[in-house]
Motif scaffolding. Structure first.
Motif, PDB file in Angstrom:
ATOM      1  N   PRO A 183      30.578   4.173   8.183  1.00  0.00           N
ATOM      2  CA  PRO A 183      29.789   4.017   9.339  1.00  0.00           C
ATOM      3  C   PRO A 183      29.693   4.869  10.261  1.00  0.00           C
ATOM      4  N   LEU A 184      28.495   5.506  11.114  1.00  0.00           N
ATOM      5  CA  LEU A 184      28.503   6.249  12.215  1.00  0.00           C
ATOM      6  C   LEU A 184      28.486   5.574  13.487  1.00  0.00           C
ATOM      7  N   SER A 185      28.964   6.334  14.469  1.00  0.00           N
ATOM      8  CA  SER A 185      29.300   5.717  15.877  1.00  0.00           C
ATOM      9  C   SER A 185      27.909   5.282  16.553  1.00  0.00           C
ATOM     10  N   PRO A 186      28.099   4.057  16.977  1.00  0.00           N
ATOM     11  CA  PRO A 186      26.550   3.425  17.560  1.00  0.00           C
ATOM     12  C   PRO A 186      25.856   4.462  18.622  1.00  0.00           C
ATOM     13  N   ARG A 187      26.533   5.151  19.293  1.00  0.00           N
ATOM     14  CA  ARG A 187      25.939   6.009  20.006  1.00  0.00           C
ATOM     15  C   ARG A 187      27.076   7.588  20.011  1.00  0.00           C
ATOM     16  N   ARG A 188      26.420   8.390  19.934  1.00  0.00           N
ATOM     17  CA  ARG A 188      26.944   9.862  19.948  1.00  0.00           C
ATOM     18  C   ARG A 188      27.056  10.367  21.263  1.00  0.00           C
ATOM     19  N   PRO A 189      28.119  10.653  22.005  1.00  0.00           N
ATOM     20  CA  PRO A 189      28.524  11.226  23.092  1.00  0.00           C
ATOM     21  C   PRO A 189      27.599  12.499  23.261  1.00  0.00           C
ATOM     22  N   SER A 190      27.275  12.845  24.475  1.00  0.00           N
ATOM     23  CA  SER A 190      26.548  14.023  24.622  1.00  0.00           C
ATOM     24  C   SER A 190      27.343  15.040  24.619  1.00  0.00           C
ATOM     25  N   ARG A 191      27.016  16.396  24.817  1.00  0.00           N
ATOM     26  CA  ARG A 191      28.003  17.630  24.759  1.00  0.00           C
ATOM     27  C   ARG A 191      28.720  17.897  25.674  1.00  0.00           C
ATOM     28  N   SER A 192      28.306  17.337  26.951  1.00  0.00           N
ATOM     29  CA  SER A 192      28.807  17.331  28.104  1.00  0.00           C
ATOM     30  C   SER A 192      30.127  16.403  28.195  1.00  0.00           C
ATOM     31  N   GLU A 193      29.708  15.268  27.608  1.00  0.00           N
ATOM     32  CA  GLU A 193      30.843  14.280  27.598  1.00  0.00           C
ATOM     33  C   GLU A 193      31.867  14.636  26.467  1.00  0.00           C
ATOM     34  N   ALA A 194      31.612  15.315  25.652  1.00  0.00           N
ATOM     35  CA  ALA A 194      32.581  16.016  24.634  1.00  0.00           C
ATOM     36  C   ALA A 194      33.681  16.920  25.421  1.00  0.00           C
ATOM     37  N   GLU A 195      32.883  17.800  26.109  1.00  0.00           N
ATOM     38  CA  GLU A 195      33.732  18.934  26.619  1.00  0.00           C
ATOM     39  C   GLU A 195      34.596  18.217  27.773  1.00  0.00           C
ATOM     40  N   ASP A 196      34.084  17.447  28.745  1.00  0.00           N
ATOM     41  CA  ASP A 196      34.734  16.567  29.575  1.00  0.00           C
ATOM     42  C   ASP A 196      36.060  15.911  29.000  1.00  0.00           C
ATOM     43  N   ALA A 197      35.935  15.462  27.834  1.00  0.00           N
ATOM     44  CA  ALA A 197      37.132  14.861  27.046  1.00  0.00           C
ATOM     45  C   ALA A 197      38.039  15.722  26.543  1.00  0.00           C
ATOM     46  N   VAL A 198      37.489  16.918  26.335  1.00  0.00           N
ATOM     47  CA  VAL A 198      38.642  18.221  26.212  1.00  0.00           C
ATOM     48  C   VAL A 198      39.420  18.626  27.397  1.00  0.00           C
ATOM     49  N   ARG A 199      38.612  18.642  28.561  1.00  0.00           N
ATOM     50  CA  ARG A 199      39.335  18.771  29.719  1.00  0.00           C
ATOM     51  C   ARG A 199      40.455  17.891  30.097  1.00  0.00           C
ATOM     52  N   VAL A 239      36.212  23.831  21.602  1.00  0.00           N
ATOM     53  CA  VAL A 239      36.539  22.756  20.704  1.00  0.00           C
ATOM     54  C   VAL A 239      35.418  22.240  20.033  1.00  0.00           C
ATOM     55  N   SER A 240      34.297  21.785  21.070  1.00  0.00           N
ATOM     56  CA  SER A 240      33.279  21.106  20.834  1.00  0.00           C
ATOM     57  C   SER A 240      32.578  22.066  19.618  1.00  0.00           C
ATOM     58  N   ASP A 241      32.391  23.179  19.755  1.00  0.00           N
ATOM     59  CA  ASP A 241      31.854  23.749  18.534  1.00  0.00           C
ATOM     60  C   ASP A 241      32.639  23.651  17.620  1.00  0.00           C
ATOM     61  N   ALA A 242      33.947  23.912  17.388  1.00  0.00           N
ATOM     62  CA  ALA A 242      34.874  23.754  16.236  1.00  0.00           C
ATOM     63  C   ALA A 242      34.631  22.106  15.717  1.00  0.00           C
ATOM     64  N   PHE A 243      34.494  21.408  16.527  1.00  0.00           N
ATOM     65  CA  PHE A 243      34.505  19.934  15.973  1.00  0.00           C
ATOM     66  C   PHE A 243      33.017  19.795  15.401  1.00  0.00           C
ATOM     67  N   GLY A 244      31.957  20.204  15.794  1.00  0.00           N
ATOM     68  CA  GLY A 244      30.859  20.368  15.210  1.00  0.00           C
ATOM     69  C   GLY A 244      30.787  20.893  13.698  1.00  0.00           C
ATOM     70  N   GLU A 245      31.885  21.933  13.356  1.00  0.00           N
ATOM     71  CA  GLU A 245      31.948  22.574  12.191  1.00  0.00           C
ATOM     72  C   GLU A 245      33.013  21.686  11.269  1.00  0.00           C
ATOM     73  N   TYR A 246      34.053  21.064  11.952  1.00  0.00           N
ATOM     74  CA  TYR A 246      35.126  20.720  11.273  1.00  0.00           C
ATOM     75  C   TYR A 246      34.456  19.031  10.599  1.00  0.00           C
ATOM     76  N   PHE A 247      33.619  18.428  11.457  1.00  0.00           N
ATOM     77  CA  PHE A 247      32.951  17.106  11.046  1.00  0.00           C
ATOM     78  C   PHE A 247      31.442  17.200  10.567  1.00  0.00           C
ATOM     79  N   SER A 248      30.960  18.363  10.235  1.00  0.00           N
ATOM     80  CA  SER A 248      29.687  18.430   9.762  1.00  0.00           C
ATOM     81  C   SER A 248      29.256  17.462   8.504  1.00  0.00           C
ATOM     82  N   GLY A 249      30.139  16.864   7.880  1.00  0.00           N
ATOM     83  CA  GLY A 249      29.806  16.104   6.842  1.00  0.00           C
ATOM     84  C   GLY A 249      29.173  14.718   7.162  1.00  0.00           C
ATOM     85  N   TYR A 250      29.333  14.461   8.516  1.00  0.00           N
ATOM     86  CA  TYR A 250      28.574  13.126   8.966  1.00  0.00           C
ATOM     87  C   TYR A 250      27.075  13.339   8.938  1.00  0.00           C
ATOM     88  N   GLY A 251      26.724  14.453   8.898  1.00  0.00           N
ATOM     89  CA  GLY A 251      25.279  14.967   8.990  1.00  0.00           C
ATOM     90  C   GLY A 251      24.668  15.082   7.733  1.00  0.00           C
TER      91      GLY A 251
END
Length: 204
Positions: free
Chosen positions: A12-28, A50-62
């Motif tokens: 099951p997918l996340s109920p809300r996908r965080p924004s790109r800026s939120e993902a980058e803030d999490a990495v910081r 890291v955000s770009d890499a996660f997009g590749e690593y977890f592209s299976g969700y899409g």
């Protein structure tokens, strides 16, 4: 693309996908928590990378594995109904416990009923499920279930061998240990001779 019931029930997918800026803030935040300065030279662009890499690593969700299979199956006039085996499909995934990579090879067999599938589609299904947060045990089962459903197969067999970075670089620190998992459905589950043929062929 409409996802199959299997795809949505298994992961099951996340109920809300965080924004790109939120993902980058999490990495910081993680960089700072680790003890370094995310604003220093050398790390300034790391959150974006890291955000770009996660997009590749977890592209299976899409992606929808059942749709992939349905797009690549066709009637087989030869009425072939014996085992079809793909040996040595390379995969890389990430464990859901530490988001650490694990990688290895998958050996996948199915016994067709009325239709066969383009061989690249089987490798694609392995890749789709591998590019999600996983355990190796569940990964083996998800691939098998998708092939059974998508191909309406008589049976499916999976053997996966992998090394886990979370075991190699932390904790037990055993870099040479391989984990082997199996999943047998349909004819492969009930026919010990067919199952033995599969394991013997994989190990040749």
């Amino acid at each position: 693309m409409k996802k199959s019931p299997l795809s949505s029930q298994v992961t099951p997918l996340s109920p809300r996908r965080p924004s790109r800026s939120e993902a980058e803030d999490a990495v910081r935040t993680l960089i700072a928590w680790s003890g370094d300065n995310p604003a220093r030279p050398g790390l300034e662009k790391t959150p974006a990378r890291v955000s770009d890499a996660f997009g590749e690593y977890f592209s299976g969700y899409g992606a929808d594995p059942i749709a992939e299979l349905e797009a690549g199956t066709f009637d087989d006039p030869s009425a072939y109904d014996d085992m079809v085996l793909l040996k040595g499909i390379n995969f890389e995934s990430h464990c859901e416990h530490h988001i650490a990579p694990f990688f290895g090879v998958a050996h996948v067999a199915y016994r067709p009923k009325d239709r066969v599938v383009g061989l690249s589609k089987i490798a694609r299904v392995v890749d789709i499920f591998a590019r999600r947060l996983q355990t190796q045990e569940r990964l083996s089962g998800e691939i098998a279930a998708a092939l059974m459903e998508g191909l309406d197969a008589k049976g499916v067999a999976i053997m996966m061998t992998a090394r886990h970075h979370c075991m190699a670089a932390r904790g037990a620190q055993q870099p040479h240990v391989e984990t082997v998992t199996f999943r047998f459905l349909g004819d492969f589950e009930h026919d010990s001779e067919l199952r033995a043929r599969f394991t013997a062929a994989v190990r040749e």
